[in-house]
Design a protein around this motif. Structure first.
Motif, PDB file in Angstrom:
ATOM      1  N   ASN A   1       0.800  -1.222   0.000  1.00 48.62           N
ATOM      2  CA  ASN A   1       0.000   0.000   0.000  1.00 48.62           C
ATOM      3  C   ASN A   1       0.833   1.272   0.000  1.00 48.62           C
ATOM      4  O   ASN A   1       0.303   2.358  -0.265  1.00 48.62           O
TER       5      ASN A   1
ATOM      6  N   ASN B   1     -10.006   0.302  -0.091  1.00 52.58           N
ATOM      7  CA  ASN B   1     -10.813   1.332   0.548  1.00 52.58           C
ATOM      8  C   ASN B   1     -10.771   2.610  -0.298  1.00 52.58           C
ATOM      9  O   ASN B   1     -10.138   2.650  -1.361  1.00 52.58           O
ATOM     10  N   LYS B   2     -11.446   3.650   0.165  1.00 56.55           N
ATOM     11  CA  LYS B   2     -11.543   4.870  -0.642  1.00 56.55           C
ATOM     12  C   LYS B   2     -10.227   5.625  -0.738  1.00 56.55           C
ATOM     13  O   LYS B   2     -10.091   6.540  -1.560  1.00 56.55           O
ATOM     14  N   LYS B   3      -9.264   5.256   0.103  1.00 53.15           N
ATOM     15  CA  LYS B   3      -7.927   5.846  -0.001  1.00 53.15           C
ATOM     16  C   LYS B   3      -7.085   5.114  -1.044  1.00 53.15           C
ATOM     17  O   LYS B   3      -5.950   5.507  -1.308  1.00 53.15           O
TER      18      LYS B   3
ATOM     19  N   GLU C   1      -6.247   1.892  -0.682  1.00 50.50           N
ATOM     20  CA  GLU C   1      -5.433   0.900   0.023  1.00 50.50           C
ATOM     21  C   GLU C   1      -6.096  -0.473  -0.021  1.00 50.50           C
ATOM     22  O   GLU C   1      -7.288  -0.611   0.240  1.00 50.50           O
TER      23      GLU C   1
ATOM     24  N   PRO D   1     -11.099   1.670  -5.726  1.00 53.03           N
ATOM     25  CA  PRO D   1     -11.575   2.611  -4.712  1.00 53.03           C
ATOM     26  C   PRO D   1     -12.870   3.316  -5.111  1.00 53.03           C
ATOM     27  O   PRO D   1     -13.654   3.708  -4.255  1.00 53.03           O
TER      28      PRO D   1
END
Length: 271
Positions: A95, A124-126, A128, A197
């Motif tokens: 990541n 996830n939305k980041k 990652e 994401p």
């Protein structure tokens, strides 16, 4: 039927329904797959050329290394599998890489895929990768499958693209066959949101159907698979829909009974 397997585990991988899909694919066509995923359809379909695309950069990076330098990727991945590593340390490195498009990142992607929970690919939305460690007694190193996949990439006319489905479908012309296996709609205006994401929702599926319809107007053939419910039947109403039973690969509630799915086909002579 001898079905080839991908080196990746993948929720909803088409290896489980490939025998139902193959009869719908014409031979010696340009085969276009905008959601290539684990590539189970690609390695089992005979075509004169292939365009394999996905918006998941990590996936396309892995395919690129398989095509360009199998030995380097194979050895780097094998070393990861043979060394005692902490899953979450590898995930953290993955990541937060110093460089993108490296063989190390491709090897880590395969490692996380095989060691993670149910082979899931979720971000996830980041951006990652956040799949937890799986409960495995033995981890299989997919060396033979990597070699087989690499050979097909290397000895076929294959183009690899990292882009969204609208761009990929835009490349289709007369005689092209487009196969789309997008994230499935689980209920009206909802779908699994994890392969990227940004996720994939009801309106995205509507846009997909419109793009495919436009491609068929240009002379292409469009084939889709999705779950069988009122939402997908409404969106793909212009397609000839075939209802099938498909084995489940991931079920949060432990339900492994076959799932109802559809295969949709739209050809120029149907318009």
């Amino acid at each position: 039927m001898n079905i080839e397997k991908s080196f990746l585990k993948w929720p909803g991988g088409k290896g489980r329904i490939i025998d139902k899909l193959l009869p719908h694919f014409p031979k010696d066509c340009q085969f276009i797959e905008p959601f290539v995923g684990a590539g189970n359809v690609f390695i089992n379909v005979s075509a004169k050329s292939y365009i394999l695309a996905d918006i998941n950069h990590d996936l396309i990076n892995t395919y690129s290394w398989l095509k360009d330098d199998l030995a380097m990727l194979y050895n780097t991945t094998k070393e990861l599998f043979d060394t005692e590593n902490d899953f979450y340390d590898i995930r953290s490195q993955f990541n937060h890489p110093k460089f993108r498009e490296t063989v190390k990142l491709a090897a880590q992607f395969i490692y996380l895929n095989r060691h993670g929970f149910n082979g899931m690919c979720r971000y996830n939305k980041k951006g990652e990768f956040n799949v937890p460690k799986g409960k495995h007694k033995n981890i299989y190193f997919p060396g033979a499958e990597m070699i087989n996949f690499s050979n097909k990439l290397l000895y076929s006319d294959v183009s690899l693209l990292c882009c969204d489905f609208t761009q990929t479908i835009g490349l289709a012309g007369a005689g092209s066959v487009i196969y789309c296996d997008p994230p499935y709609l689980t209920k009206h205006k909802d779908s699994f949101v994890g392969y990227t994401p940004s996720g994939f929702c009801y309106s995205d599926t509507e846009l997909l159907a419109d793009c495919l319809y436009d491609a068929v107007l240009r002379g292409a053939t469009a084939i889709i698979s999705n779950c069988d419910n009122s939402a997908t039947r409404d969106i793909f109403h212009r397609f000839k829909l075939h209802s099938i039973d498909a084995p489940r690969s991931v079920a949060a509630n432990g339900n492994r009974k076959p799932a109802k799915e559809i295969i949709g086909v739209l050809t120029p002579d149907m318009l």
